[in-house]
Design a protein around this motif. Structure first.
Motif, PDB file in Angstrom:
ATOM      1  N   ASN A 213       0.808  -1.219   0.000  1.00 18.28           N
ATOM      2  CA  ASN A 213       0.000   0.000   0.000  1.00 18.28           C
ATOM      3  C   ASN A 213       0.839   1.266   0.000  1.00 18.28           C
ATOM      4  N   SER A 214       1.932   1.267   0.780  1.00 16.37           N
ATOM      5  CA  SER A 214       2.768   2.474   0.833  1.00 16.37           C
ATOM      6  C   SER A 214       3.412   2.759  -0.511  1.00 16.37           C
ATOM      7  N   LEU A 215       3.861   1.702  -1.188  1.00 20.44           N
ATOM      8  CA  LEU A 215       4.434   1.894  -2.521  1.00 20.44           C
ATOM      9  C   LEU A 215       3.376   2.388  -3.502  1.00 20.44           C
ATOM     10  N   ALA A 216       2.190   1.801  -3.413  1.00 25.45           N
ATOM     11  CA  ALA A 216       1.107   2.223  -4.303  1.00 25.45           C
ATOM     12  C   ALA A 216       0.722   3.675  -4.035  1.00 25.45           C
ATOM     13  N   SER A 217       0.698   4.064  -2.754  1.00 24.25           N
ATOM     14  CA  SER A 217       0.356   5.450  -2.398  1.00 24.25           C
ATOM     15  C   SER A 217       1.374   6.427  -2.969  1.00 24.25           C
ATOM     16  N   LYS A 219       3.135   5.953  -5.663  1.00 19.57           N
ATOM     17  CA  LYS A 219       2.884   6.009  -7.103  1.00 19.57           C
ATOM     18  C   LYS A 219       1.698   6.932  -7.397  1.00 19.57           C
ATOM     19  N   ILE A 220       0.657   6.820  -6.595  1.00 20.79           N
ATOM     20  CA  ILE A 220      -0.539   7.645  -6.805  1.00 20.79           C
ATOM     21  C   ILE A 220      -0.195   9.121  -6.641  1.00 20.79           C
ATOM     22  N   SER A 221       0.581   9.422  -5.619  1.00 25.88           N
ATOM     23  CA  SER A 221       0.968  10.822  -5.374  1.00 25.88           C
ATOM     24  C   SER A 221       1.738  11.394  -6.553  1.00 25.88           C
ATOM     25  N   ILE A 222       2.630  10.601  -7.107  1.00 23.27           N
ATOM     26  CA  ILE A 222       3.425  11.064  -8.253  1.00 23.27           C
ATOM     27  C   ILE A 222       2.541  11.258  -9.485  1.00 23.27           C
ATOM     28  N   LEU A 223       1.679  10.279  -9.742  1.00 26.46           N
ATOM     29  CA  LEU A 223       0.847  10.336 -10.951  1.00 26.46           C
ATOM     30  C   LEU A 223      -0.213  11.431 -10.868  1.00 26.46           C
TER      31      LEU A 223
END
Length: 233
Positions: A213-217, A219-223
């Motif tokens: 989840n932290s990695l996905a979060s 990625k979401i912040s960057i995108l």
């Protein structure tokens, strides 16, 4: 030269020679005994039996020697990988696969060689090894190899092929953690394709309790970060 100073391989060779001599002597003694008991008419049959026994003995000995040699090379390669000495590991794995390609451990040796190739950036060679063995593995092991293939295909800038592999793995796995890993990697593949919408859908599908989840979060912040317009001079 004393046994303590004798090279290990030389000692093994001499022991095998002694074993052969004992075996041949035993066969000769049995032939003489049977010949004296049954006469000339049985001699041919006895000789044929001796040949079969002799061949069987050495076939078993060869199989055992090959097994021990392949296991030794594999263990050496594992030790080298643990020390990140991938070129040394590749040398031993190459010898194993060249000399003992029929051994039971050859399939896993090829998987390990693929991993080593990937570590040193030889992605085409890594992919070739993975593809050569993935159909020979049990489903769970094959799924892990396919995930390695996904990362290799991404490194080769082939996100569409990577997505196809993920689709195959998704049908095979049942573990929630594996399914989450597939979703995350799918998002990474879409990110590689610059398909921001599909990448966000994947990353946002990762559950809050997931280790990813932290990695996905991130990625979401960057995108979702706003694009900064260049300042005109």
């Amino acid at each position: 030269m004393s046994a303590s100073k004798m090279d290990h391989k030389e000692l093994q060779r001499r022991l095998k020679e002694d074993e052969v001599a004992v075996f041949i002597t035993e066969v000769k003694d049995k032939v003489k005994m049977l010949y004296s008991d049954y006469g000339r008419q049985s001699l041919l049959a006895i000789c044929l039996i001796a040949v079969v026994l002799f061949a069987s003995h050495f076939w078993k000995a060869k199989r055992m020697n090959d097994f021990e040699a392949s296991q030794r090379l594999y263990s050496n390669a594992v030790a080298f990988v643990q020390q990140s000495q991938y070129h040394d590991a590749l040398n031993d794995l190459g010898t194993l696969l060249d000399d003992y390609s029929g051994s039971k451990i050859a399939v896993m040796a090829k998987v390990m060689r693929g991993n080593c190739y990937s570590q040193i950036g030889e992605y085409d060679l890594a992919l070739a090894d993975y593809q050569a063995v993935v159909s020979k593995l049990a489903p769970e092991e094959a799924s892990m190899v396919r995930l390695s293939m996904v990362q290799t295909l991404r490194s080769l800038d082939k996100p569409d092929d990577a997505l196809q592999e993920l689709a195959i793995v998704e049908k095979q796995v049942k573990s929630p953690s594996m399914k989450e890993q597939i979703i995350y990697l799918r998002g990474c593949c879409y990110e590689d394709k610059n398909d921001v919408d599909q990448a966000l859908i994947a990353f946002k599908a990762i559950p809050p309790e997931s280790k990813l989840n932290s990695l996905a979060s991130d990625k979401i912040s960057i995108l979702e970060a706003p694009t900064v317009e260049p300042i005109n001079p």
